[in-house]
Scaffold this motif. Structure first.
Motif, PDB file in Angstrom:
ATOM      1  N   GLN A  64       0.820  -1.214   0.000  1.00 36.40           N
ATOM      2  CA  GLN A  64       0.000   0.000   0.000  1.00 36.40           C
ATOM      3  C   GLN A  64       0.857   1.270   0.000  1.00 36.40           C
ATOM      4  O   GLN A  64       0.552   2.242  -0.674  1.00 36.40           O
ATOM      5  N   GLN A  65       1.965   1.230   0.770  1.00 37.67           N
ATOM      6  CA  GLN A  65       2.870   2.380   0.792  1.00 37.67           C
ATOM      7  C   GLN A  65       3.520   2.601  -0.570  1.00 37.67           C
ATOM      8  O   GLN A  65       3.663   3.723  -1.048  1.00 37.67           O
ATOM      9  N   GLY A  66       3.888   1.487  -1.239  1.00 38.07           N
ATOM     10  CA  GLY A  66       4.470   1.583  -2.565  1.00 38.07           C
ATOM     11  C   GLY A  66       3.492   2.167  -3.571  1.00 38.07           C
ATOM     12  O   GLY A  66       3.854   2.967  -4.424  1.00 38.07           O
TER      13      GLY A  66
ATOM     14  N   ARG B 229       1.024   4.203  -2.789  1.00 37.50           N
ATOM     15  CA  ARG B 229       0.903   5.614  -2.490  1.00 37.50           C
ATOM     16  C   ARG B 229       2.076   6.403  -3.084  1.00 37.50           C
ATOM     17  O   ARG B 229       1.889   7.467  -3.673  1.00 37.50           O
ATOM     18  N   TYR B 230       3.307   5.886  -2.928  1.00 37.27           N
ATOM     19  CA  TYR B 230       4.477   6.550  -3.486  1.00 37.27           C
ATOM     20  C   TYR B 230       4.379   6.650  -5.011  1.00 37.27           C
ATOM     21  O   TYR B 230       4.749   7.655  -5.623  1.00 37.27           O
ATOM     22  N   ARG B 231       3.890   5.573  -5.632  1.00 38.13           N
ATOM     23  CA  ARG B 231       3.771   5.561  -7.078  1.00 38.13           C
ATOM     24  C   ARG B 231       2.765   6.614  -7.534  1.00 38.13           C
ATOM     25  O   ARG B 231       2.983   7.315  -8.529  1.00 38.13           O
ATOM     26  N   ARG B 232       1.635   6.696  -6.788  1.00 41.92           N
ATOM     27  CA  ARG B 232       0.632   7.692  -7.142  1.00 41.92           C
ATOM     28  C   ARG B 232       1.202   9.116  -7.020  1.00 41.92           C
ATOM     29  O   ARG B 232       0.966   9.965  -7.870  1.00 41.92           O
ATOM     30  N   ILE B 233       1.963   9.358  -5.937  1.00 39.87           N
ATOM     31  CA  ILE B 233       2.577  10.674  -5.748  1.00 39.87           C
ATOM     32  C   ILE B 233       3.548  10.979  -6.882  1.00 39.87           C
ATOM     33  O   ILE B 233       3.585  12.082  -7.433  1.00 39.87           O
ATOM     34  N   PHE B 234       4.369   9.971  -7.248  1.00 41.74           N
ATOM     35  CA  PHE B 234       5.347  10.150  -8.324  1.00 41.74           C
ATOM     36  C   PHE B 234       4.648  10.461  -9.646  1.00 41.74           C
ATOM     37  O   PHE B 234       5.060  11.358 -10.395  1.00 41.74           O
TER      38      PHE B 234
END
Length: 266
Positions: free
Chosen positions: A25-27, A29-34
């Motif tokens: 889930q954290q990955g 979220r990071y991907r969405r931010i990127f």
């Protein structure tokens, strides 16, 4: 009490699954931010490129010249003529002037002198003024009138701009004994024309140019040998002055200005 192995394995497996899900889930979220940041960068870059393209088009598209731009075009065109034109363009082979009874006559060019430093083409008192105001070079040619009785040397002092020419002109005296130095050509009717043979000298301003003229008799008579009343009222000086004025007119004649920044079509 002893822990049963099966129960402990299930707890550890559940813990691992929970950790993996949280990491996943954290990955995400990071991907969405990127992806969001990348999208913003792409959008901003596109806007910048678009605005730059619009600005470039606005700058380079044809448009009518402003009055200031038209004036600048004229000044630059006139200022470069002494270099852009051939020597025979600055000093035409024939120059019109008015003779006796205002009859139109033609002065004929005998020769064109090599380009020289301003101070070497005029008297010392004039040289200092030209040098102080940034004179670039001196161009000279010699003409004879239609009867080959008068010899006329025309000198074009090239100043760096029109403002410099105006400043220099304000310091020039009206002494008709000093000005451009004559240029004689051996083997021609002009060969006896030297500084002592000058009857009168004068000048006229035109754009960044000061056009000097001086005249004398082809038979070599000196100024000292001519009565003052003849110096002032002879046909010689009006002819010489007219020739100098004609050359000044050629050099400073306003060019045709294109109506648009890219030619004749806006």
């Amino acid at each position: 009490m002893r822990t049963w192995p099966a129960a402990g394995s299930r707890a550890r497996a559940a813990a691992r699954d929970r950790v993996e899900r949280e990491a996943l889930q954290q990955g995400v979220r990071y991907r969405r931010i990127f992806v969001m940041l990348l999208s913003v960068i792409v959008v901003v870059s596109s806007v910048v490129v678009l605005l730059g393209t619009i600005g470039l088009f606005a700058e380079t598209r044809a448009r009518p010249l402003t009055p200031a731009e038209q004036n600048q075009y004229k000044q630059e065109e006139i200022a470069r003529r002494w270099q852009a034109w051939p020597a025979t363009g600055v000093f035409p082979e024939e120059v019109k002037y008015l003779g006796l009874d205002r009859a139109q006559q033609y002065a004929r060019r005998v020769g064109i002198a090599p380009e020289t430093e301003c101070g070497k083409g005029v008297d010392a008192s004039v040289a200092g003024i030209l040098d102080n105001h940034g004179c670039v070079t001196m161009l000279r040619a010699t003409y004879v009138d239609q009867t080959a009785s008068f010899v006329i040397t025309v000198g074009v002092a090239v100043l760096k701009d029109e403002a410099s020419r105006v400043s220099a002109s304000e310091e020039l005296t009206q002494d008709d004994r000093v000005g451009v130095l004559p240029v004689a050509f051996p083997g021609t009717v002009t060969e006896r024309f030297g500084p002592d043979q000058r009857q009168r000298t004068g000048w006229v301003g035109a754009g960044p140019y000061i056009v000097f003229s001086t005249a004398g008799y082809a038979d070599g008579r000196t100024r000292a040998a001519i009565p003052p009343e003849e110096i002032l009222h002879s046909e010689l000086w009006p002819a010489a002055k007219s020739v100098g004025n004609q050359i000044a007119y050629f050099l400073a004649d306003p060019p045709k200005v294109p109506p648009c920044t890219q030619g004749n079509v806006c």
